[in-house]
Scaffold this active site. Structure first.
Site, mmCIF file in Angstrom:
data_model
loop_
_atom_site.group_PDB
_atom_site.id
_atom_site.type_symbol
_atom_site.label_atom_id
_atom_site.label_comp_id
_atom_site.label_asym_id
_atom_site.label_seq_id
_atom_site.Cartn_x
_atom_site.Cartn_y
_atom_site.Cartn_z
ATOM 1 N N ALA A 61 0.744 -1.349 0.471
ATOM 2 C CA ALA A 61 -0.090 0.271 -0.636
ATOM 3 C C ALA A 61 0.925 0.904 0.170
ATOM 4 O O ALA A 61 0.351 2.209 -0.908
ATOM 5 C CB ALA A 61 -1.020 -0.147 1.302
ATOM 6 N N ASP A 85 0.112 -8.125 -3.150
ATOM 7 C CA ASP A 85 -0.280 -7.126 -2.754
ATOM 8 C C ASP A 85 -0.250 -5.856 -3.430
ATOM 9 O O ASP A 85 -1.064 -5.350 -3.646
ATOM 10 C CB ASP A 85 0.799 -7.521 -1.726
ATOM 11 C CG ASP A 85 0.642 -8.168 -0.875
ATOM 12 O OD1 ASP A 85 1.748 -8.465 0.226
ATOM 13 O OD2 ASP A 85 0.026 -9.564 -1.012
HETATM 14 N N1 LIG Z 1 3.429 3.885 7.041
HETATM 15 C C1 LIG Z 1 5.103 3.161 6.797
HETATM 16 N N2 LIG Z 1 5.777 4.160 6.369
HETATM 17 C C2 LIG Z 1 6.972 3.854 5.986
HETATM 18 N N3 LIG Z 1 7.096 2.015 4.998
HETATM 19 C C3 LIG Z 1 6.188 1.552 5.182
HETATM 20 C C4 LIG Z 1 4.931 2.041 6.008
HETATM 21 N N4 LIG Z 1 3.762 0.438 6.757
HETATM 22 C C5 LIG Z 1 5.073 0.216 6.119
HETATM 23 N N5 LIG Z 1 6.745 0.516 5.790
HETATM 24 C C6 LIG Z 1 7.111 -0.449 4.833
HETATM 25 O O1 LIG Z 1 6.990 -1.903 4.952
HETATM 26 C C7 LIG Z 1 7.537 -3.104 5.160
HETATM 27 C C8 LIG Z 1 7.300 -3.560 6.325
HETATM 28 O O2 LIG Z 1 6.354 -4.831 4.891
HETATM 29 P P1 LIG Z 1 6.449 -6.001 5.158
HETATM 30 O O3 LIG Z 1 6.283 -6.829 3.414
HETATM 31 O O4 LIG Z 1 7.461 -6.871 6.166
HETATM 32 O O5 LIG Z 1 5.305 -6.058 6.335
HETATM 33 P P2 LIG Z 1 3.245 -5.743 5.475
HETATM 34 O O6 LIG Z 1 3.284 -5.301 4.182
HETATM 35 O O7 LIG Z 1 2.729 -4.708 6.357
HETATM 36 O O8 LIG Z 1 2.965 -8.031 5.491
HETATM 37 P P3 LIG Z 1 2.560 -8.747 3.997
HETATM 38 O O9 LIG Z 1 3.468 -8.406 3.550
HETATM 39 O O10 LIG Z 1 3.097 -9.687 4.868
HETATM 40 O O11 LIG Z 1 1.296 -8.748 3.723
HETATM 41 C C9 LIG Z 1 8.205 -1.557 6.457
HETATM 42 O O12 LIG Z 1 9.295 -2.783 7.474
HETATM 43 C C10 LIG Z 1 8.750 -0.809 5.739
HETATM 44 O O13 LIG Z 1 9.850 -0.739 5.556
HETATM 45 C C1 LIG Z 2 3.751 -14.803 1.560
HETATM 46 C C2 LIG Z 2 3.051 -13.847 0.211
HETATM 47 O O1 LIG Z 2 2.544 -14.786 -0.418
HETATM 48 C C3 LIG Z 2 2.185 -12.903 0.541
HETATM 49 C C4 LIG Z 2 2.576 -11.824 1.175
HETATM 50 O O2 LIG Z 2 1.503 -10.734 2.052
HETATM 51 C C5 LIG Z 2 4.591 -13.026 -0.435
HETATM 52 C C6 LIG Z 2 3.565 -12.893 -1.715
HETATM 53 O O3 LIG Z 2 2.766 -13.349 -2.810
HETATM 54 O O4 LIG Z 2 4.288 -12.075 -2.118
HETATM 55 MG MG LIG Z 3 4.240 -6.508 2.807
#
Ligand SMILES: Nc1ncnc2c1ncn2[C@@H]1O[C@H](COP(=O)(O)OP(=O)(O)OP(=O)(O)O)[C@@H](O)[C@H]1O
Ligand SMILES: C[C@@](O)(CCO)CC(=O)[O-]
Ligand SMILES: [Mg+2]
Length: 303
Positions: free
Chosen positions: A97, A138
């Site tokens: 996002a 995503d």
């Molecule tokens: N509000 C924000 N401001 C800046 N960077 C952000 C923010 N929110 C997320 N991020 C970036 O995204 C990273 C987290 O991404 P990660 O893919 O590990 O987790 P996620 O996207 O929340 O979960 P998933 O990918 O499993 O859905 C943070 O370490 C940071 O680099």
């Molecule tokens: C674990 C995973 O399938 C989902 C992460 O939100 C990784 C990806 O699709 O990039």
């Molecule tokens: Mg992520």
């Protein structure tokens, strides 16, 4: 000054399998990341203590976006300010996002006229570079909103669903969890390959029941998917406790969403059970909140 926003996401089915080209169903939710850009002497990030030059280690996703823009436009100084209501590292697509909203804001700021397909594609490149390996899920959901089928990149329309999200509060890095699964698959290619195929079949079956509005069966398939996620090692004690608490409180189905290992689980509920499930998750040690699926993808909020 330009502000954009993009939604977070949940996986109804298929996370991890989708990294290997299998089918997943994901859906945008009504939690969003907002990105505001305005002129500045250099490329900066606004933080609690003021603006600092963009640091690739601190903000790898944003840094990667800016580097891509340098490849096709003159990147003049810009201040990037991010405000997000998406919990970080929790499986709700915060990285995607933030990435997609930043691309959209810079596209409007530099006048590069990117299409939504361009934005989704660039976002996927960014996540792949930063995480080492990423499916397009995503970033595709954050771009287009609604419910989508990956890897076919099919937009399935919008299905209004009420979801209780349970957050273990344990950070999990997608990059680390995805690489752990890759190592497991290296050690047991046939077994893990067949598990990924079964998860894919769940996604493909699930679409029909979503479209029919048979959410009892959708929930049953979510529970089967959850068992398979546990089998590839992406569950945790905390996630299991929230999953079983939500089912006992009347959830139609509940499972991990995203990378797992920590982060969030989701519980698909009928309206009458929403608060009971949310309270049960809290009693089981998680933080819980109710969200709704959303048809709104990335957009400009103000110029
Ligand atoms: N509000 C924000 N401001 C800046 N960077 C952000 C923010 N929110 C997320 N991020 C970036 O995204 C990273 C987290 O991404 P990660 O893919 O590990 O987790 P996620 O996207 O929340 O979960 P998933 O990918 O499993 O859905 C943070 O370490 C940071 O680099
Ligand atoms: C674990 C995973 O399938 C989902 C992460 O939100 C990784 C990806 O699709 O990039
Ligand atoms: Mg992520």
């Amino acid at each position: 000054m330009i502000t954009s926003s993009a939604p977070g996401k949940i996986f109804l089915f298929g996370e991890h399998a989708v990294v290997y080209g299998k089918t997943a169903i994901a859906c945008a939710i009504d939690l969003r990341a907002h990105v505001t850009v305005e002129e500045a002497p250099t490329v900066q990030m606004k933080g609690p203590g003021g603006s600092v030059d963009l640091n690739p280690r601190k903000h790898p996703y944003i840094y990667s976006v800016v580097e891509k823009f340098k490849g096709f436009t003159d990147v003049t100084g810009v201040n990037i300010d991010i405000h997000s209501d998406i919990p970080v590292g929790s499986g709700l697509g915060s990285s995607a996002a933030v990435t997609i909203a930043t691309i959209k804001a810079l596209d409007a700021y530099y006048g590069t006229n990117l299409t939504l397909e361009d934005i989704a594609h660039m976002g996927h490149q960014v996540e792949s570079e930063v995480q080492g390996r990423a499916s397009p899920t995503d970033t595709f959901v954050s771009t287009f909103g609604g419910m989508v089928q990956i890897p076919d990149r099919k937009k399935l329309g919008f299905y209004d669903m009420l979801i209780v999200i349970g957050n273990t509060g344990k950070f999990s890095s997608t990059r680390k969890i995805v690489s752990n699964v890759a190592a497991l698959k290296e050690r047991h290619p046939i077994v893990i390959g067949q598990i990924m195929d079964t998860i894919s079949a769940i996604s493909e079956t699930g679409i029909e029941f979503i479209q029919e509005g048979d959410f009892h069966t959708v929930g049953e398939l979510m529970n089967i998917n959850q068992g398979l996620l546990d089998s590839i090692g992406v569950g945790s004690k905390e996630l299991s406790e929230l999953v079983y608490a939500s089912r006992k409180a009347g959830a139609l189905g509940s499972k991990i969403t995203g990378a797992g290992g920590g982060g969030c689980m989701i519980a698909l509920c009928e309206h009458k059970n929403l608060s009971r499930v949310a309270h049960a998750i809290k009693r089981a040690g998680g933080d819980s909140f109710i969200c709704r699926t959303s048809h709104v993808g990335v957009r400009i909020e103000s110029k």
